[in-house]
Design a protein around this motif. Structure first.
Motif, PDB file in Angstrom:
ATOM      1  N   PHE A 213      -4.039  35.683  18.648  1.00  0.00           N
ATOM      2  CA  PHE A 213      -4.152  34.545  19.561  1.00  0.00           C
ATOM      3  C   PHE A 213      -3.382  33.330  19.037  1.00  0.00           C
ATOM      4  N   ILE A 214      -3.557  33.039  17.746  1.00  0.00           N
ATOM      5  CA  ILE A 214      -2.842  31.904  17.149  1.00  0.00           C
ATOM      6  C   ILE A 214      -1.328  32.126  17.205  1.00  0.00           C
ATOM      7  N   SER A 215      -0.902  33.371  16.947  1.00  0.00           N
ATOM      8  CA  SER A 215       0.528  33.693  17.011  1.00  0.00           C
ATOM      9  C   SER A 215       1.072  33.491  18.422  1.00  0.00           C
ATOM     10  N   LEU A 216       0.303  33.873  19.439  1.00  0.00           N
ATOM     11  CA  LEU A 216       0.721  33.692  20.833  1.00  0.00           C
ATOM     12  C   LEU A 216       0.878  32.216  21.168  1.00  0.00           C
ATOM     13  N   ILE A 217      -0.077  31.392  20.718  1.00  0.00           N
ATOM     14  CA  ILE A 217       0.018  29.946  20.925  1.00  0.00           C
ATOM     15  C   ILE A 217       1.275  29.393  20.265  1.00  0.00           C
ATOM     16  N   GLY A 218       1.556  29.866  19.048  1.00  0.00           N
ATOM     17  CA  GLY A 218       2.748  29.410  18.328  1.00  0.00           C
ATOM     18  C   GLY A 218       4.028  29.773  19.058  1.00  0.00           C
ATOM     19  N   ILE A 219       4.093  30.992  19.620  1.00  0.00           N
ATOM     20  CA  ILE A 219       5.281  31.427  20.357  1.00  0.00           C
ATOM     21  C   ILE A 219       5.488  30.575  21.602  1.00  0.00           C
TER      22      ILE A 219
ATOM     23  N   ILE B 259       8.341  26.298  24.684  1.00  0.00           N
ATOM     24  CA  ILE B 259       8.235  25.041  25.437  1.00  0.00           C
ATOM     25  C   ILE B 259       9.088  23.942  24.803  1.00  0.00           C
ATOM     26  N   THR B 260       9.001  23.781  23.478  1.00  0.00           N
ATOM     27  CA  THR B 260       9.789  22.726  22.812  1.00  0.00           C
ATOM     28  C   THR B 260      11.289  23.003  22.906  1.00  0.00           C
ATOM     29  N   LYS B 261      11.676  24.275  22.924  1.00  0.00           N
ATOM     30  CA  LYS B 261      13.097  24.615  23.047  1.00  0.00           C
ATOM     31  C   LYS B 261      13.624  24.325  24.438  1.00  0.00           C
ATOM     32  N   VAL B 262      12.850  24.736  25.463  1.00  0.00           N
ATOM     33  CA  VAL B 262      13.296  24.563  26.853  1.00  0.00           C
ATOM     34  C   VAL B 262      13.249  23.098  27.275  1.00  0.00           C
ATOM     35  N   CYS B 263      12.178  22.417  26.940  1.00  0.00           N
ATOM     36  CA  CYS B 263      11.990  21.046  27.417  1.00  0.00           C
ATOM     37  C   CYS B 263      12.708  19.991  26.562  1.00  0.00           C
ATOM     38  N   PHE B 264      12.769  20.221  25.262  1.00  0.00           N
ATOM     39  CA  PHE B 264      13.315  19.179  24.383  1.00  0.00           C
ATOM     40  C   PHE B 264      14.547  19.620  23.604  1.00  0.00           C
ATOM     41  N   GLY B 265      14.892  20.902  23.731  1.00  0.00           N
ATOM     42  CA  GLY B 265      16.087  21.389  23.057  1.00  0.00           C
ATOM     43  C   GLY B 265      15.964  21.402  21.546  1.00  0.00           C
ATOM     44  N   ASN B 266      14.726  21.416  21.035  1.00  0.00           N
ATOM     45  CA  ASN B 266      14.544  21.442  19.579  1.00  0.00           C
ATOM     46  C   ASN B 266      15.017  22.766  18.989  1.00  0.00           C
ATOM     47  N   PRO B 267      15.693  22.718  17.862  1.00  0.00           N
ATOM     48  CA  PRO B 267      16.117  23.969  17.214  1.00  0.00           C
ATOM     49  C   PRO B 267      14.894  24.694  16.640  1.00  0.00           C
ATOM     50  N   THR B 268      15.033  25.980  16.452  1.00  0.00           N
ATOM     51  CA  THR B 268      13.928  26.779  15.903  1.00  0.00           C
ATOM     52  C   THR B 268      14.239  27.203  14.460  1.00  0.00           C
ATOM     53  N   ALA B 269      14.653  26.238  13.668  1.00  0.00           N
ATOM     54  CA  ALA B 269      14.973  26.528  12.263  1.00  0.00           C
ATOM     55  C   ALA B 269      13.690  26.625  11.447  1.00  0.00           C
ATOM     56  N   GLY B 270      13.840  27.030  10.182  1.00  0.00           N
ATOM     57  CA  GLY B 270      12.688  27.090   9.285  1.00  0.00           C
ATOM     58  C   GLY B 270      12.331  28.500   8.877  1.00  0.00           C
ATOM     59  N   TRP B 271      13.345  29.264   8.426  1.00  0.00           N
ATOM     60  CA  TRP B 271      13.057  30.651   8.057  1.00  0.00           C
ATOM     61  C   TRP B 271      12.103  30.772   6.865  1.00  0.00           C
ATOM     62  N   PRO B 272      12.094  29.821   5.883  1.00  0.00           N
ATOM     63  CA  PRO B 272      11.120  29.984   4.791  1.00  0.00           C
ATOM     64  C   PRO B 272       9.672  29.994   5.279  1.00  0.00           C
ATOM     65  N   SER B 273       9.390  29.081   6.243  1.00  0.00           N
ATOM     66  CA  SER B 273       8.025  29.042   6.768  1.00  0.00           C
ATOM     67  C   SER B 273       7.716  30.316   7.549  1.00  0.00           C
ATOM     68  N   MET B 274       8.723  30.875   8.225  1.00  0.00           N
ATOM     69  CA  MET B 274       8.512  32.113   8.975  1.00  0.00           C
ATOM     70  C   MET B 274       8.204  33.277   8.027  1.00  0.00           C
ATOM     71  N   VAL B 275       8.918  33.289   6.886  1.00  0.00           N
ATOM     72  CA  VAL B 275       8.658  34.343   5.899  1.00  0.00           C
ATOM     73  C   VAL B 275       7.229  34.241   5.380  1.00  0.00           C
ATOM     74  N   CYS B 276       6.780  33.014   5.090  1.00  0.00           N
ATOM     75  CA  CYS B 276       5.416  32.810   4.611  1.00  0.00           C
ATOM     76  C   CYS B 276       4.396  33.264   5.641  1.00  0.00           C
ATOM     77  N   ILE B 277       4.666  32.938   6.909  1.00  0.00           N
ATOM     78  CA  ILE B 277       3.748  33.328   7.978  1.00  0.00           C
ATOM     79  C   ILE B 277       3.689  34.849   8.111  1.00  0.00           C
ATOM     80  N   MET B 278       4.878  35.487   8.022  1.00  0.00           N
ATOM     81  CA  MET B 278       4.899  36.952   8.142  1.00  0.00           C
ATOM     82  C   MET B 278       4.158  37.621   6.981  1.00  0.00           C
ATOM     83  N   LEU B 279       4.349  37.052   5.772  1.00  0.00           N
ATOM     84  CA  LEU B 279       3.631  37.597   4.627  1.00  0.00           C
ATOM     85  C   LEU B 279       2.121  37.403   4.773  1.00  0.00           C
ATOM     86  N   PHE B 280       1.734  36.243   5.318  1.00  0.00           N
ATOM     87  CA  PHE B 280       0.320  35.959   5.515  1.00  0.00           C
ATOM     88  C   PHE B 280      -0.295  36.949   6.504  1.00  0.00           C
TER      89      PHE B 280
END
Length: 312
Positions: A245-251, A256-277
């Protein structure tokens, strides 16, 4: 009519304790009026002189002393089950051979079972204190009892010992539970019957050293939880659902932030930590499920709980 009291004594590397135990109980025997004693010593694969001491006692008192010896070490639960199965008494008591279970309590226990004004099927014992135990072991023991009584429908009394005297009816009920994965403290409670607990202070061993270390006790506690509670499976299911559920909210938030505000989706270190978690949670939940599957696997193979090599 003379009634019989069977004394079941599991033994593992107890060469020094066996004769001391027999002598201690014999000193109390005259107080057990109109009761015939039957000893069942069970050698749980000891490779010292434990079996030799049992043979000596059996030759000394062949009418009352009996023993059963396993082909290898099968564990105390198997030894206890074997002793109960061999016992023929109207009453059966389980005792540790190291004399931490006071023999002088036997007449008191018998009195409660034979009292016509009472309706007890079992008289158990529980320790008031854990003096003599390492503080760490005592702490985790208390935590175990608190935890298992919170997550299990079967109440297990804190400080309760295997030392208990039971009627034949209760023993037969326990023997009807021929499961391979055994946790006697839970089984004693699960079968029901009216039980009275007598309290006493902890005693030191009469001889020898205990074979129970912290790791064995930890494994034993895990077996108790798995055998008498499905809550760990419920927890694994809840954690998996919550993480998804938390992962779905994050996605959705990233989209939403990409479509509405054009924010980049950078941050692979945090993604690695999340995947390991998340991977760690998955492996933990898989381990919980695997523990239950392993228990089922051991049950369905239907191997004997123990194998006897010698009996007399």
């Amino acid at each position: 009519m003379t009634k019989k009291l069977s004394i079941v004594v599991p033994c593992y590397f107890e060469e020094e304790s066996v004769p001391l135990f027999y002598d201690a109980v014999q000193r109390v025997a005259p107080e057990l009026k109109s009761i015939e004693l039957e000893y069942w010593f069970v050698n749980d694969g000891s490779t010292d002189g434990t079996l030799s001491e049992m043979r000596k006692l059996q030759k000394k008192d062949p009418q009352h002393v009996h023993y059963a010896s396993f082909s290898r070490n099968f564990g105390k639960e198997a030894a206890l089950y074997c002793g109960l199965k061999q016992a023929t008494g109207d009453y059966v008591v389980v005792m540790d051979v190291d004399l931490q279970d006071p023999p002088e309590m036997l007449p008191i226990m018998l009195k409660y079972l034979e009292d016509p004004n009472e309706d007890y099927d079992c008289v158990g014992t529980r320790r008031l204190t854990r003096e003599g135990e390492p503080p760490v072991r005592s702490f985790f023991a208390r935590m175990f009892y608190k935890l298992i009584n919170q997550i299990s429908d079967t109440e297990i009394v804190d400080g309760a010992r295997d030392y208990r005297m039971m009627t034949r009816q209760m023993v037969d009920a326990i023997l009807s539970m021929s499961e391979y994965n055994r946790f006697s403290k839970g089984i004693f409670s699960w079968v029901g019957f009216n039980t009275k607990y007598l309290e006493y202070k902890n005693r030191e061993r009469a001889a020898g050293t205990t074979s129970w270390n912290f790791w064995k006790l930890f494994q034993y506690s895990i077996d108790g939880i798995v055998n008498f509670s499905q809550v760990p499976l419920d927890i694994a299911t809840f954690i998996g659902a919550l993480t998804a559920f938390i992962s779905l909210i994050g996605i959705l938030w990233i989209i939403i932030t990409k479509v509405c505000f054009g924010n980049p989706t950078a941050g692979w270190p945090s993604m690695v930590c999340i995947m390991l978690f998340i991977g760690g949670i998955q492996l933990s939940c898989l381990g919980i499920v695997g523990k239950y599957v392993g228990k089922i696997y051991a049950e369905v193979k239907r191997r004997p709980i123990y194998i006897l090599k010698e009996k007399k």
